[in-house]
Write a protein that holds these residues in place. Structure first.
Motif, PDB file in Angstrom:
ATOM      1  N   GLU A 126      -9.838-152.425  32.217  1.00  0.00           N
ATOM      2  CA  GLU A 126      -9.372-153.210  31.074  1.00  0.00           C
ATOM      3  C   GLU A 126      -8.421-152.441  30.165  1.00  0.00           C
ATOM      4  N   MET A 127      -7.710-153.204  29.332  1.00  0.00           N
ATOM      5  CA  MET A 127      -6.707-152.646  28.425  1.00  0.00           C
ATOM      6  C   MET A 127      -6.943-153.196  27.025  1.00  0.00           C
ATOM      7  N   ALA A 128      -6.806-152.324  26.026  1.00  0.00           N
ATOM      8  CA  ALA A 128      -6.883-152.726  24.620  1.00  0.00           C
ATOM      9  C   ALA A 128      -5.607-152.274  23.931  1.00  0.00           C
ATOM     10  N   VAL A 135      -4.230-148.796  25.486  1.00  0.00           N
ATOM     11  CA  VAL A 135      -5.302-147.951  25.999  1.00  0.00           C
ATOM     12  C   VAL A 135      -5.890-148.608  27.236  1.00  0.00           C
ATOM     13  N   VAL A 136      -5.995-147.841  28.335  1.00  0.00           N
ATOM     14  CA  VAL A 136      -6.541-148.360  29.586  1.00  0.00           C
ATOM     15  C   VAL A 136      -7.796-147.579  29.939  1.00  0.00           C
ATOM     16  N   ALA A 137      -8.870-148.309  30.268  1.00  0.00           N
ATOM     17  CA  ALA A 137     -10.111-147.691  30.722  1.00  0.00           C
ATOM     18  C   ALA A 137     -10.015-147.444  32.223  1.00  0.00           C
ATOM     19  N   ASP A 138     -10.345-146.219  32.649  1.00  0.00           N
ATOM     20  CA  ASP A 138     -10.294-145.847  34.057  1.00  0.00           C
ATOM     21  C   ASP A 138     -11.711-145.592  34.556  1.00  0.00           C
ATOM     22  N   ASN A 139     -12.080-146.267  35.649  1.00  0.00           N
ATOM     23  CA  ASN A 139     -13.458-146.315  36.131  1.00  0.00           C
ATOM     24  C   ASN A 139     -13.679-145.472  37.378  1.00  0.00           C
ATOM     25  N   ALA A 140     -12.862-144.439  37.580  1.00  0.00           N
ATOM     26  CA  ALA A 140     -12.882-143.718  38.854  1.00  0.00           C
ATOM     27  C   ALA A 140     -14.160-142.929  39.087  1.00  0.00           C
ATOM     28  N   VAL A 168     -16.756-146.331  32.244  1.00  0.00           N
ATOM     29  CA  VAL A 168     -16.154-147.302  31.325  1.00  0.00           C
ATOM     30  C   VAL A 168     -15.645-148.509  32.094  1.00  0.00           C
ATOM     31  N   TRP A 169     -15.432-149.591  31.347  1.00  0.00           N
ATOM     32  CA  TRP A 169     -14.848-150.819  31.916  1.00  0.00           C
ATOM     33  C   TRP A 169     -14.161-151.585  30.788  1.00  0.00           C
ATOM     34  N   GLY A 170     -14.891-152.495  30.135  1.00  0.00           N
ATOM     35  CA  GLY A 170     -14.302-153.291  29.072  1.00  0.00           C
ATOM     36  C   GLY A 170     -14.145-152.511  27.778  1.00  0.00           C
ATOM     37  N   ILE A 171     -13.022-152.732  27.085  1.00  0.00           N
ATOM     38  CA  ILE A 171     -12.753-152.080  25.805  1.00  0.00           C
ATOM     39  C   ILE A 171     -12.070-153.077  24.878  1.00  0.00           C
ATOM     40  N   ALA A 172     -12.247-152.869  23.557  1.00  0.00           N
ATOM     41  CA  ALA A 172     -11.614-153.749  22.566  1.00  0.00           C
ATOM     42  C   ALA A 172     -11.533-153.017  21.236  1.00  0.00           C
ATOM     43  N   PHE A 173     -10.447-153.216  20.521  1.00  0.00           N
ATOM     44  CA  PHE A 173     -10.300-152.645  19.187  1.00  0.00           C
ATOM     45  C   PHE A 173     -10.927-153.569  18.152  1.00  0.00           C
ATOM     46  N   THR A 217     -23.460-154.488  31.843  1.00  0.00           N
ATOM     47  CA  THR A 217     -22.332-155.114  31.160  1.00  0.00           C
ATOM     48  C   THR A 217     -20.999-154.647  31.737  1.00  0.00           C
ATOM     49  N   HIS A 218     -19.998-155.502  31.620  1.00  0.00           N
ATOM     50  CA  HIS A 218     -18.650-155.171  32.115  1.00  0.00           C
ATOM     51  C   HIS A 218     -17.574-155.496  31.086  1.00  0.00           C
ATOM     52  N   GLY A 219     -17.525-156.764  30.648  1.00  0.00           N
ATOM     53  CA  GLY A 219     -16.440-157.201  29.777  1.00  0.00           C
ATOM     54  C   GLY A 219     -16.884-157.348  28.336  1.00  0.00           C
ATOM     55  N   LEU A 220     -15.935-157.226  27.417  1.00  0.00           N
ATOM     56  CA  LEU A 220     -16.199-157.508  26.008  1.00  0.00           C
ATOM     57  C   LEU A 220     -14.912-157.878  25.312  1.00  0.00           C
ATOM     58  N   THR A 221     -15.057-158.604  24.206  1.00  0.00           N
ATOM     59  CA  THR A 221     -13.919-158.935  23.350  1.00  0.00           C
ATOM     60  C   THR A 221     -14.429-159.102  21.936  1.00  0.00           C
TER      61      THR A 221
END
Length: 337
Positions: A126-128, A135-140, A168-173, A217-221
């Protein structure tokens, strides 16, 4: 084809004409009526990397447009309305790509990125966006990373890479703070004044809380106007069809700030939507329209992928979506009104 901008202009013209021609009372006093504004949902997917967006202004007449990209898989997505630019994270190119003049593109048009970034990431999700920072979350791996890019003109430049101690996965400001899901878990973390960290290195979360009722959990907003946080629950990762859900947390700021590090946000302070009627199996991302109280979901698992929308969920439960569109490998959603 009706573009995003043209739809808004048409809505404005129709509403204005209605006001001028017929909206008067018995004393010939002008009565104002609400102006129609276009609501648009943007999506990415991991099946072919194309961008699809839906006009969701009228739930009874939802239309869609697809734009063909060179990517074969993509994730986080964002639309800059002021500049008419759509930005998505390409998993196949492991880079952020920006596409210019979205409103001029016709359905099924092939588009090439006009804003380019370097291929720095391994497994972007995800990107915020905050001002000109992306900002991009990298899940490697188990140590999640945040790649912080700054956009200048038609270039995304990597400013710094921040490593933390959880996947990490979902991110939000939310203001200057970055909220992040703790992937493979049921926690929510916050990094206060996130962008003030300008160098490479490790950064621990300012606070982590357990979100009761969530399995993984995965996504958030987060919606600032209504102070609402929405998080998704994919349930058991092995079951991609029917054990997912999402949680709506109203009055989020007060509830979250009242908790200490390691505390639990109880289910009594949330609304949970889940069950077989929801079509939720692996909801990986979420967007929210605070004006109408509508939740949009990128569902990656059920029937191979769907885009879902829910409203009027009240106290929660097993509620059917009013929008249910097939989208193979649905991975990200972004709402713009």
């Amino acid at each position: 084809m009706l573009t995003i901008h043209s739809l808004k202009l048409i809505g404005l013209s129709v509403a204005t004409a209605a006001v001028l021609s017929s909206c008067t009372d018995d004393d010939n006093t002008l009565i104002e009526e609400p102006i129609l504004e276009t609501k648009t949902l943007f999506t990415s997917n991991t099946a072919d990397g194309n961008i699809s967006y839906y006009d969701v202004t009228n739930r009874d007449a939802i239309s869609s447009t697809t734009l063909v990209t060179a990517s074969t898989a993509a994730d986080g997505i964002y639309y800059d309305e002021d500049q008419d630019v759509i930005v998505q994270v390409s998993r196949s190119e492991i880079a952020i790509e920006g596409f210019l003049n979205l409103s001029l593109q016709s359905n099924n048009a092939s588009i090439a990125p006009g804003i380019l970034g370097t291929s720095d990431m391994e497994s972007p999700r995800e990107m915020a966006v905050k001002n000109d920072f992306y900002v991009v979350a990298d899940n490697a791996n188990a140590q999640g990373r945040f790649f912080v890019y700054q956009r200048t003109a038609n270039i995304f430049t990597l400013r710094n890479t921040i490593t933390t101690d959880f996947k990490v996965w979902g991110i939000a400001f939310h203001g200057n703070d970055l909220y992040a899901v703790v992937d493979a878990d049921n926690e929510l973390a916050v990094f206060t004044n996130f962008l003030s960290t300008t160098t490479d290195g490790e950064l621990m979360a300012s606070k982590r809380v357990v979100v009761e009722g969530i399995i993984r959990t995965h996504g958030l907003t987060y919606d600032d106007d209504s102070d609402t946080m929405v998080m998704t629950d994919i349930g058991d990762a092995a079951n991609t069809q029917d054990d997912g859900g999402f949680h709506v947390i109203t009055g989020f700021t007060g509830k979250f700030n009242a908790l200490a590090d390691g505390d639990t946000l109880t289910i009594a302070n949330q609304i949970r939507i889940s069950g077989p009627n929801t079509f939720l199996g692996n909801p990986v991302d979420v967007a929210y329209d605070g004006e109408t109280g509508t939740v949009f979901i990128a569902e990656a698992g059920n029937a191979g992928g769907r885009v879902l929308a829910f409203e009027g969920f009240g106290n929660g439960g097993d509620i059917a979506p009013f929008m249910n569109k097939d989208l193979a490998g649905a991975s990200a959603v972004y709402f713009e009104d």
